[in-house]
Design a protein around this motif. Structure first.
Motif, PDB file in Angstrom:
ATOM      1  N   GLU A  46       0.836  -1.203   0.000  1.00 42.99           N
ATOM      2  CA  GLU A  46       0.000   0.000   0.000  1.00 42.99           C
ATOM      3  C   GLU A  46       0.871   1.252   0.000  1.00 42.99           C
ATOM      4  OE1 GLU A  46      -3.417   2.124   2.807  1.00 42.99           O
ATOM      5  OE2 GLU A  46      -2.985  -0.010   3.022  1.00 42.99           O
ATOM      6  N   GLU A  47       1.983   1.202   0.722  1.00 41.53           N
ATOM      7  CA  GLU A  47       2.877   2.351   0.788  1.00 41.53           C
ATOM      8  C   GLU A  47       3.539   2.623  -0.568  1.00 41.53           C
ATOM      9  OE1 GLU A  47       6.837   3.977   3.218  1.00 41.53           O
ATOM     10  OE2 GLU A  47       5.943   2.023   3.726  1.00 41.53           O
ATOM     11  N   ILE A  49       2.408   1.779  -3.595  1.00 40.00           N
ATOM     12  CA  ILE A  49       1.407   2.287  -4.531  1.00 40.00           C
ATOM     13  C   ILE A  49       1.119   3.760  -4.264  1.00 40.00           C
ATOM     14  CG2 ILE A  49      -1.006   2.087  -5.264  1.00 40.00           C
ATOM     15  CD1 ILE A  49      -0.766  -0.933  -4.666  1.00 40.00           C
ATOM     16  N   LYS A  50       1.042   4.125  -3.002  1.00 39.66           N
ATOM     17  CA  LYS A  50       0.815   5.528  -2.638  1.00 39.66           C
ATOM     18  C   LYS A  50       1.953   6.401  -3.149  1.00 39.66           C
ATOM     19  CE  LYS A  50       0.265   8.593   1.348  1.00 39.66           C
ATOM     20  NZ  LYS A  50       0.231   8.667   2.843  1.00 39.66           N
ATOM     21  N   GLU A  51       3.193   5.932  -2.990  1.00 39.85           N
ATOM     22  CA  GLU A  51       4.353   6.701  -3.444  1.00 39.85           C
ATOM     23  C   GLU A  51       4.383   6.841  -4.969  1.00 39.85           C
ATOM     24  OE1 GLU A  51       6.758   8.335  -1.706  1.00 39.85           O
ATOM     25  OE2 GLU A  51       5.477   7.939   0.032  1.00 39.85           O
ATOM     26  N   PHE A  53       1.788   6.983  -7.023  1.00 33.79           N
ATOM     27  CA  PHE A  53       0.807   7.980  -7.455  1.00 33.79           C
ATOM     28  C   PHE A  53       1.145   9.380  -6.950  1.00 33.79           C
ATOM     29  CE2 PHE A  53      -1.692   4.127  -8.224  1.00 33.79           C
ATOM     30  CZ  PHE A  53      -2.100   4.386  -9.526  1.00 33.79           C
ATOM     31  N   ASN A  54       1.828   9.456  -5.825  1.00 36.63           N
ATOM     32  CA  ASN A  54       2.323  10.760  -5.376  1.00 36.63           C
ATOM     33  C   ASN A  54       3.358  11.309  -6.360  1.00 36.63           C
ATOM     34  OD1 ASN A  54       0.733  10.882  -3.099  1.00 36.63           O
ATOM     35  ND2 ASN A  54       2.315  10.095  -1.706  1.00 36.63           N
TER      36      ASN A  54
END
Length: 244
Positions: A46-47, A49-51, A53-54
């Motif tokens: 999850e981390e 994937i978040k990075e 898209f950030n």
């Protein structure tokens, strides 16, 4: 008629015939995917994937100079190796039919953030389940061109050497070139990818994804890819003119 005059006339006729026979192709999309792929790293946390898209949404992650460099090389250098002529981009992008065309799988507001388009090109999907777009584009330019070409470029993270969650990473630049005839039948479609010379690091399974680290790797990968393509593109499309 003197022999020398005869050969001059013959040469002129052969030249005119060759020019008349040369096929024409319209490039109908040219873009870069801003979402950096990570499948080579394994299942994305999850981390991670978040990075990812950030990074896509970070204004400092500016792929425009890189896309521009690939575009200019494609039209100014690779085009000379192709066995067909390319229609001018103005003739394609500024035509009324193209401006009004609504592609299948048209981008929603959120998905549009995934892609960086060059100039006035539209995002037009090609490939699996993309036949509607392929045929529509082919028919749209059938009177002016013998085929249509879709060009795109993607960037992916590639795991290097390391122990545990600490490892090196590279970026792989991959371009897809796909050509369809005026009926929308595929003439060729191939992807060519090369890893960057520059490397980054991955700590606890998460690469350092700041624009300052990733952009130089993307640029390095594209530079390597363009060098590779300049040697191979003529061979790859050697029999294209016969199939158009």
């Amino acid at each position: 008629m003197k022999k020398s005059s005869f050969f001059v006339l013959l040469l002129m006729l052969v030249t005119q015939f060759s020019m008349a026979q040369k096929k024409k192709v319209a490039v109908v999309t040219f873009y870069a995917n801003k979402v950096v792929g990570f499948s080579d790293l394994g299942i994305g946390s999850e981390e991670l994937i978040k990075e990812i898209f950030n990074l896509r949404d970070n204004p400092d992650f500016n792929l425009t100079p890189i896309l521009n460099k690939y575009h200019d090389t494609f039209f100014n250098e690779y085009a000379k190796e192709l066995p067909f002529e390319l229609l001018s981009e103005n003739e394609v992008c500024e035509s009324e039919g193209y401006a009004q065309f609504q592609p299948k799988y048209d981008l929603k507001k959120y998905e549009a953030r995934d892609y960086l388009l060059f100039g006035k090109y539209k995002y037009i999907y090609e490939g699996f389940m993309g036949q509607a777009n392929e045929i529509a584009m082919a028919k749209l330019f059938a009177e002016k061109a013998d085929g249509v070409m879709f060009v795109s470029i993607n960037f992916d993270l590639m795991k290097g050497f390391g122990v545990g969650g600490t490892a090196t990473v590279k970026v792989r630049a991959t371009t897809r070139l796909a050509l369809y005839d005026k009926q929308g039948n595929k003439v060729f479609a191939f992807s060519e990818g090369v890893n960057s010379m520059k490397t980054g690091v991955m700590i606890k399974g998460i690469p350092v994804l700041s624009p300052e680290k990733i952009l130089p790797m993307c640029d390095s990968a594209l530079t390597e890819l363009m060098g590779d393509l300049s040697k191979r593109i003529a061979k790859i499309v050697k029999k294209t003119a016969i199939k158009l």
